[in-house]
Design a protein around this motif. Structure first.
Motif, PDB file in Angstrom:
ATOM      1  N   ILE A 249      14.538  31.717 -17.682  1.00  9.63           N
ATOM      2  CA  ILE A 249      14.875  32.925 -16.928  1.00  9.63           C
ATOM      3  C   ILE A 249      13.812  33.222 -15.879  1.00  9.63           C
ATOM      4  N   ASP A 250      12.565  33.034 -16.240  1.00 10.63           N
ATOM      5  CA  ASP A 250      11.464  33.293 -15.308  1.00 10.63           C
ATOM      6  C   ASP A 250      11.565  32.390 -14.087  1.00 10.63           C
ATOM      7  N   LEU A 251      11.931  31.123 -14.290  1.00 12.75           N
ATOM      8  CA  LEU A 251      12.068  30.178 -13.173  1.00 12.75           C
ATOM      9  C   LEU A 251      13.340  30.424 -12.374  1.00 12.75           C
ATOM     10  N   ALA A 252      14.395  30.904 -13.045  1.00 15.32           N
ATOM     11  CA  ALA A 252      15.699  31.031 -12.404  1.00 15.32           C
ATOM     12  C   ALA A 252      15.867  32.319 -11.624  1.00 15.32           C
ATOM     13  N   GLN A 253      15.141  33.361 -11.990  1.00 20.87           N
ATOM     14  CA  GLN A 253      15.349  34.684 -11.387  1.00 20.87           C
ATOM     15  C   GLN A 253      15.168  34.726  -9.871  1.00 20.87           C
ATOM     16  N   PRO A 254      14.128  34.105  -9.300  1.00 18.37           N
ATOM     17  CA  PRO A 254      13.973  34.194  -7.836  1.00 18.37           C
ATOM     18  C   PRO A 254      15.175  33.649  -7.062  1.00 18.37           C
ATOM     19  N   GLY A 255      15.822  32.613  -7.582  1.00 21.80           N
ATOM     20  CA  GLY A 255      16.975  32.027  -6.895  1.00 21.80           C
ATOM     21  C   GLY A 255      18.300  32.651  -7.276  1.00 21.80           C
ATOM     22  N   GLY A 256      18.304  33.495  -8.289  1.00 21.68           N
ATOM     23  CA  GLY A 256      19.553  34.125  -8.718  1.00 21.68           C
ATOM     24  C   GLY A 256      20.510  33.170  -9.403  1.00 21.68           C
ATOM     25  N   PHE A 257      19.995  32.238 -10.209  1.00 25.10           N
ATOM     26  CA  PHE A 257      20.839  31.284 -10.934  1.00 25.10           C
ATOM     27  C   PHE A 257      21.669  32.016 -11.992  1.00 25.10           C
ATOM     28  N   ILE A 258      22.965  31.696 -12.037  1.00 22.87           N
ATOM     29  CA  ILE A 258      23.864  32.293 -13.021  1.00 22.87           C
ATOM     30  C   ILE A 258      24.561  31.212 -13.868  1.00 22.87           C
ATOM     31  N   ARG A 259      25.181  30.239 -13.206  1.00 25.65           N
ATOM     32  CA  ARG A 259      26.025  29.269 -13.909  1.00 25.65           C
ATOM     33  C   ARG A 259      25.288  28.412 -14.939  1.00 25.65           C
ATOM     34  N   PRO A 260      24.037  27.984 -14.739  1.00 26.47           N
ATOM     35  CA  PRO A 260      23.395  27.159 -15.769  1.00 26.47           C
ATOM     36  C   PRO A 260      23.348  27.838 -17.132  1.00 26.47           C
ATOM     37  N   PHE A 261      23.417  29.159 -17.153  1.00 23.02           N
ATOM     38  CA  PHE A 261      23.421  29.892 -18.416  1.00 23.02           C
ATOM     39  C   PHE A 261      24.848  30.143 -18.892  1.00 23.02           C
ATOM     40  N   VAL A 262      25.705  30.617 -17.998  1.00 25.75           N
ATOM     41  CA  VAL A 262      27.087  30.936 -18.383  1.00 25.75           C
ATOM     42  C   VAL A 262      27.836  29.684 -18.837  1.00 25.75           C
ATOM     43  N   ASP A 263      27.556  28.548 -18.206  1.00 29.40           N
ATOM     44  CA  ASP A 263      28.256  27.310 -18.558  1.00 29.40           C
ATOM     45  C   ASP A 263      27.961  26.838 -19.978  1.00 29.40           C
ATOM     46  N   LEU A 264      26.935  27.394 -20.610  1.00 34.42           N
ATOM     47  CA  LEU A 264      26.571  26.952 -21.957  1.00 34.42           C
ATOM     48  C   LEU A 264      27.240  27.770 -23.058  1.00 34.42           C
ATOM     49  N   GLY A 265      28.061  28.735 -22.702  1.00 33.33           N
ATOM     50  CA  GLY A 265      28.916  29.361 -23.694  1.00 33.33           C
ATOM     51  C   GLY A 265      28.348  30.554 -24.425  1.00 33.33           C
ATOM     52  N   SER A 266      29.068  30.931 -25.474  1.00 34.89           N
ATOM     53  CA  SER A 266      28.850  32.218 -26.132  1.00 34.89           C
ATOM     54  C   SER A 266      27.504  32.345 -26.817  1.00 34.89           C
ATOM     55  N   GLN A 267      26.972  31.261 -27.379  1.00 36.66           N
ATOM     56  CA  GLN A 267      25.697  31.409 -28.068  1.00 36.66           C
ATOM     57  C   GLN A 267      24.562  31.682 -27.083  1.00 36.66           C
ATOM     58  N   MET A 268      24.694  31.204 -25.842  1.00 35.87           N
ATOM     59  CA  MET A 268      23.718  31.558 -24.820  1.00 35.87           C
ATOM     60  C   MET A 268      23.813  33.045 -24.501  1.00 35.87           C
ATOM     61  N   ALA A 269      25.025  33.566 -24.445  1.00 37.22           N
ATOM     62  CA  ALA A 269      25.212  34.997 -24.199  1.00 37.22           C
ATOM     63  C   ALA A 269      24.562  35.823 -25.306  1.00 37.22           C
ATOM     64  N   ASP A 270      24.755  35.399 -26.552  1.00 33.82           N
ATOM     65  CA  ASP A 270      24.169  36.119 -27.673  1.00 33.82           C
ATOM     66  C   ASP A 270      22.645  36.167 -27.573  1.00 33.82           C
ATOM     67  N   LEU A 271      22.058  35.030 -27.208  1.00 28.83           N
ATOM     68  CA  LEU A 271      20.597  34.957 -27.132  1.00 28.83           C
ATOM     69  C   LEU A 271      20.069  35.776 -25.953  1.00 28.83           C
ATOM     70  N   LEU A 272      20.767  35.709 -24.827  1.00 30.20           N
ATOM     71  CA  LEU A 272      20.365  36.516 -23.671  1.00 30.20           C
ATOM     72  C   LEU A 272      20.386  38.008 -24.004  1.00 30.20           C
ATOM     73  N   ALA A 273      21.363  38.400 -24.815  1.00 29.07           N
ATOM     74  CA  ALA A 273      21.472  39.815 -25.189  1.00 29.07           C
ATOM     75  C   ALA A 273      20.287  40.255 -26.036  1.00 29.07           C
ATOM     76  N   GLU A 274      19.601  39.314 -26.668  1.00 30.72           N
ATOM     77  CA  GLU A 274      18.435  39.645 -27.493  1.00 30.72           C
ATOM     78  C   GLU A 274      17.153  39.786 -26.668  1.00 30.72           C
ATOM     79  N   LEU A 275      17.142  39.201 -25.463  1.00 34.28           N
ATOM     80  CA  LEU A 275      15.931  39.265 -24.645  1.00 34.28           C
ATOM     81  C   LEU A 275      15.634  40.705 -24.244  1.00 34.28           C
TER      82      LEU A 275
END
Length: 382
Positions: A249-275
């Motif tokens: 996330i720290d590396l991706a934020q300046p460029g506004g990357f979205i798909r590398p995380f969304v493409d990995l599915g629901s468990q990535m969403a769950d983990l992001l919600a914990e951050l």
């Protein structure tokens, strides 16, 4: 790298618009490796403008390709489709890397938009084009794309067939284009979710991480870290997974990357919600990624406290829904064939036929897997 390019620009006596467009096109690759999507978008737009002024359709399409990559990663799928499609519609104007990777981007964009038939049509078109032009060297890339599309459609067995034939694994090469087969291979192994496949995924991710770090490829370091996050969830290393995700996330934020995380599915969403980022700007960015999950998943994010399994990485709607009778049989799968036959008043042969159909649609090999898969998809209650 930027200095070298612009020094060459200053030394060129005849600075035509075509020459300028070519140099700006090259700059896009530097922005890509540096994960500078904002700079890449500006350069790509400049490349398009200069190419239009000089009537240089080949370089113009590179501008569309680069801008399509930016739009895809930032989850602007309508714009990504427009730019990738512009290239794919004119195959004979492009060099191999431009047309093939634009086709990869367009096929994946269609798949994300719920248009699998159009995604397959792109694959068929580019395959025909490569065969027609004798460009066999890029066929393995399209085969890898076909496997990734199959994975995203929940066809784990079909994707696994490709993975089984990629042996030995080709060496890594500079990741300056849109699609990387090695990472598709990792996703398939994680989705297969066996001790052997998880170990192979872990080994290849370690190799890939060392490679992208040694070549200072921030763009794909983001994706490798995201995949290592998924891998560590599967190993029950939740704290390690969160630490890896924070790095990504720290590396991706300046460029506004979205798909590398969304493409990995629901468990990535769950983990992001914990951050719980301390930085307000980072909190907003994580919120933007989660909002993209909301749209992609009909607004449904799992928030209940429960163990996340690698199988959630591959959750996809069924391509062909179960029939009413197959659903009846599915709900009785814990019984024997004879007991199902008696309960539903059908023959044992019919029961076996329905079970075979259920296994095929759920892409599983036995009853235990069918029940687990059906529960993941919400077809059975826990």
């Amino acid at each position: 790298a930027y200095a070298a390019i612009y020094h060459g620009f200053e030394e060129e006596e005849t600075q035509s618009n075509m020459f300028k467009a070519t140099l700006v096109m090259t700059v896009c690759y530097v922005h890509w490796v540096d994960a500078d999507l904002k700079g890449m978008a500006q350069a790509a737009k400049q490349c398009i403008a200069l190419s239009q002024q000089s009537d240089s359709p080949q370089i113009l399409n590179y501008g569309h390709y680069h801008l399509g990559r930016v739009c895809y990663l930032q989850n602007d799928l309508i714009a990504a489709e427009q730019h990738f499609a512009t290239v794919v519609r004119q195959p004979y104007l492009n060099y191999g890397d431009c047309i093939v990777h634009s086709a990869c981007g367009l096929a994946l964009t269609y798949q994300i938009q719920g248009r699998p038939d159009e995604a397959q049509a792109v694959i068929d078109t580019i395959t025909t084009f490569l065969l027609e032009t004798g460009n066999a060297s890029m066929m393995p890339l399209i085969q890898a794309l076909q496997a990734e599309i199959a994975l995203r459609q929940g066809q784990i067995a079909a994707a696994g067939q490709w993975a089984a034939h990629v042996d030995p694994i080709p060496p890594l090469s500079p990741m300056v284009e849109f699609f990387v087969p090695h990472l598709a291979l990792v996703k398939i192994w994680l989705a297969q979710d066996t001790p052997a496949s998880r170990q192979k995924a872990a080994d290849l991710l370690d190799t890939a991480r060392a490679y992208v770090e040694s070549t200072h490829n921030t763009r794909f370091l983001i994706e490798v870290l995201a995949l290592q996050t998924i891998q560590n969830i599967g190993q029950d290393e939740r704290q390690t997974a969160l630490e890896l995700l924070e790095q990504a996330i720290d590396l991706a934020q300046p460029g506004g990357f979205i798909r590398p995380f969304v493409d990995l599915g629901s468990q990535m969403a769950d983990l992001l919600a914990e951050l719980k980022p301390q930085n307000g700007e980072m909190q907003q960015y994580v919120g933007q990624i989660l909002a993209a999950f909301d749209k992609a998943d009909g607004g449904r994010l799992k928030t209940e406290d429960k163990k996340i399994h690698p199988s959630s990485f591959r959750l996809q709607p069924l391509i062909e829904p179960l029939t009413n009778r197959e659903q009846d049989v599915l709900e009785c799968l814990q019984l024997t064939d004879k007991e199902i036959s008696q309960r539903l008043v059908i023959s044992s042969h019919t029961v076996r036929t329905h079970i075979k159909g259920i296994f095929g649609k759920l892409n599983v090999a036995n009853r235990r897997q069918a029940i687990a898969r059906a529960r993941e998809l919400g077809l059975l209650k826990e």
